[in-house]
Design a protein around this motif. Structure first.
Motif, PDB file in Angstrom:
ATOM      1  N   ARG A   1       0.869  -1.174   0.000  1.00 52.71           N
ATOM      2  CA  ARG A   1       0.000   0.000   0.000  1.00 52.71           C
ATOM      3  C   ARG A   1       0.912   1.232   0.000  1.00 52.71           C
ATOM      4  O   ARG A   1       1.788   1.354   0.879  1.00 52.71           O
TER       5      ARG A   1
ATOM      6  N   TRP B   1       0.993   5.476  -0.441  1.00 49.59           N
ATOM      7  CA  TRP B   1       0.204   6.704  -0.451  1.00 49.59           C
ATOM      8  C   TRP B   1       1.083   7.872  -0.907  1.00 49.59           C
ATOM      9  O   TRP B   1       2.205   8.073  -0.405  1.00 49.59           O
TER      10      TRP B   1
ATOM     11  N   ASP C   1      -6.216  13.917   0.151  1.00 44.62           N
ATOM     12  CA  ASP C   1      -7.504  13.252  -0.044  1.00 44.62           C
ATOM     13  C   ASP C   1      -7.320  11.725   0.059  1.00 44.62           C
ATOM     14  O   ASP C   1      -6.453  11.165  -0.616  1.00 44.62           O
ATOM     15  N   PRO C   2      -8.114  11.050   0.914  1.00 42.28           N
ATOM     16  CA  PRO C   2      -7.906   9.628   1.158  1.00 42.28           C
ATOM     17  C   PRO C   2      -8.072   8.732  -0.071  1.00 42.28           C
ATOM     18  O   PRO C   2      -7.522   7.628  -0.099  1.00 42.28           O
ATOM     19  N   ASN C   3      -8.801   9.180  -1.069  1.00 40.14           N
ATOM     20  CA  ASN C   3      -8.892   8.388  -2.305  1.00 40.14           C
ATOM     21  C   ASN C   3      -7.815   8.772  -3.301  1.00 40.14           C
ATOM     22  O   ASN C   3      -7.189   7.909  -3.919  1.00 40.14           O
ATOM     23  N   ARG C   4      -7.594  10.078  -3.436  1.00 36.23           N
ATOM     24  CA  ARG C   4      -6.607  10.521  -4.454  1.00 36.23           C
ATOM     25  C   ARG C   4      -5.187  10.104  -4.103  1.00 36.23           C
ATOM     26  O   ARG C   4      -4.356   9.902  -4.989  1.00 36.23           O
TER      27      ARG C   4
ATOM     28  N   VAL D   1      -4.084   7.321  -3.017  1.00 37.92           N
ATOM     29  CA  VAL D   1      -3.809   5.886  -3.179  1.00 37.92           C
ATOM     30  C   VAL D   1      -3.106   5.593  -4.506  1.00 37.92           C
ATOM     31  O   VAL D   1      -3.636   5.908  -5.576  1.00 37.92           O
TER      32      VAL D   1
ATOM     33  N   ASP E   1      -5.241  -0.955  -4.194  1.00 41.09           N
ATOM     34  CA  ASP E   1      -6.521  -0.553  -3.601  1.00 41.09           C
ATOM     35  C   ASP E   1      -7.370   0.219  -4.614  1.00 41.09           C
ATOM     36  O   ASP E   1      -8.600   0.209  -4.528  1.00 41.09           O
ATOM     37  N   ARG E   2      -6.730   0.881  -5.596  1.00 41.37           N
ATOM     38  CA  ARG E   2      -7.516   1.586  -6.632  1.00 41.37           C
ATOM     39  C   ARG E   2      -8.347   0.576  -7.417  1.00 41.37           C
ATOM     40  O   ARG E   2      -9.474   0.860  -7.809  1.00 41.37           O
TER      41      ARG E   2
ATOM     42  N   GLN F   1     -10.989  -1.238  -4.804  1.00 38.60           N
ATOM     43  CA  GLN F   1     -12.111  -0.385  -4.378  1.00 38.60           C
ATOM     44  C   GLN F   1     -12.729   0.415  -5.518  1.00 38.60           C
ATOM     45  O   GLN F   1     -13.498   1.347  -5.263  1.00 38.60           O
TER      46      GLN F   1
ATOM     47  N   LEU G   1     -11.517   2.713  -7.514  1.00 41.00           N
ATOM     48  CA  LEU G   1     -11.259   4.158  -7.374  1.00 41.00           C
ATOM     49  C   LEU G   1     -10.921   4.821  -8.706  1.00 41.00           C
ATOM     50  O   LEU G   1     -10.820   6.040  -8.775  1.00 41.00           O
TER      51      LEU G   1
END
Ligand code: UDP
Length: 242
Positions: A200, A202, A208-211, A213, A217-218, A221, A223
């Motif tokens: 993982r 970051w 931003d918790p999504n951007r 990644v 996980d993309r 999830q 994303l």
């Protein structure tokens, strides 16, 4: 398509024998799976990116004293590796809480751990890769007590080196999975791969918790922009190493 020559096919790689029984070729696929293969897809250029990234990271670790199975790359998506007797274990190291640690303990996503956490999972698809206690690992004779201690020590040293390296790429190493094997001399050697499929990662330039990644996980999830994230990791790692 069936390939009569292959020695072993996993979800992300195929191993081929060579004329030398001590050497195998690992072919990195674009195929992506998640949730024990319940979710399947493909990530464009993933094979080449993960092969290149793993090669560079293995070289970096070797130069700092960690024995790895990596020999060389013979194509963008193929590397020669040493044949090892692989432990049926996934060794996970965590610096920040995410994924199954959050699900199973209730720790909030993003909690910074005071010390890195090393966990052993049983590499067994039929059982769903369960988390092992040390005693269960020894009960199943998956490794000796000395080997468990050494695996833990190597995992922590690799974590220290990778955290520092990824920080130089402005990437936070949240957690990752390693696999190890034994060579003919009984030495423990790092195997498998180190890539956005198994780490993982970051982006430190995003809050931003999504951007932020930059890893699988993309895909897990949905994303979006999966390929762009993998390309971003590759380009940052190559500029940090070159
Ligand atoms: N991981 C992996 N292969 C696996 C399971 C986990 O590479 O079969 C990696 C995963 O990408 C993450 C770390 O190991 O970087 C910890 O995963 P976790 O236990 O949180 O599992 P998940 O969230 O995938 O259920």
């Amino acid at each position: 398509m069936s390939d009569p020559q292959k020695l072993y096919e996993g979800k992300a790689k195929i191993l081929y024998p060579t004329d030398d029984p001590q050497i195998l070729v690992a072919y990195f696929k674009d195929d992506a799976t998640a949730f024990n293969a319940a979710k399947r897809g493909s990530i464009q250029r993933k094979g080449e990116i993960n092969c290149t990234l793993s090669a560079r990271l293995f070289q970096m670790l070797e130069s700092r004293g960690i024995p790895t199975h990596f020999i060389d790359c013979i194509a963008a998506d193929r590397m020669r590796v040493r044949s090892l007797n692989i432990f049926p274990l996934e060794v996970v190291v965590r610096n920040i809480a995410a994924g199954s640690l959050c699900k199973q303990t209730g720790l909030p996503l993003g909690t910074v751990l005071k010390n890195p956490l090393v966990e052993f999972f049983y590499k067994n698809d039929a059982l769903g890769d369960p988390l092992l206690t040390r005693d269960r690992l020894l009960l199943l004779e998956l490794a000796t007590p000395q080997q468990v201690d050494r695996l833990r020590e190597m995992a922590l040293e690799i974590d220290r080196l990778l955290v520092e390296f990824f920080a130089s790429c402005q990437i936070t190493l949240v957690d990752f999975k390693l696999e190890f094997g034994l060579d003919e001399a009984g030495q423990i050697v790092l195997a498998d791969e180190i890539s956005p499929d198994t780490c993982r990662l970051w982006n430190q330039l995003e809050t931003d918790p999504n951007r932020r990644v930059l890893d699988k996980d993309r895909f897990r999830q949905d994303l979006g922009d999966v390929e762009a994230a993998y390309e971003q990791v590759l380009s940052r790692v190559l500029s940090a190493i070159n």
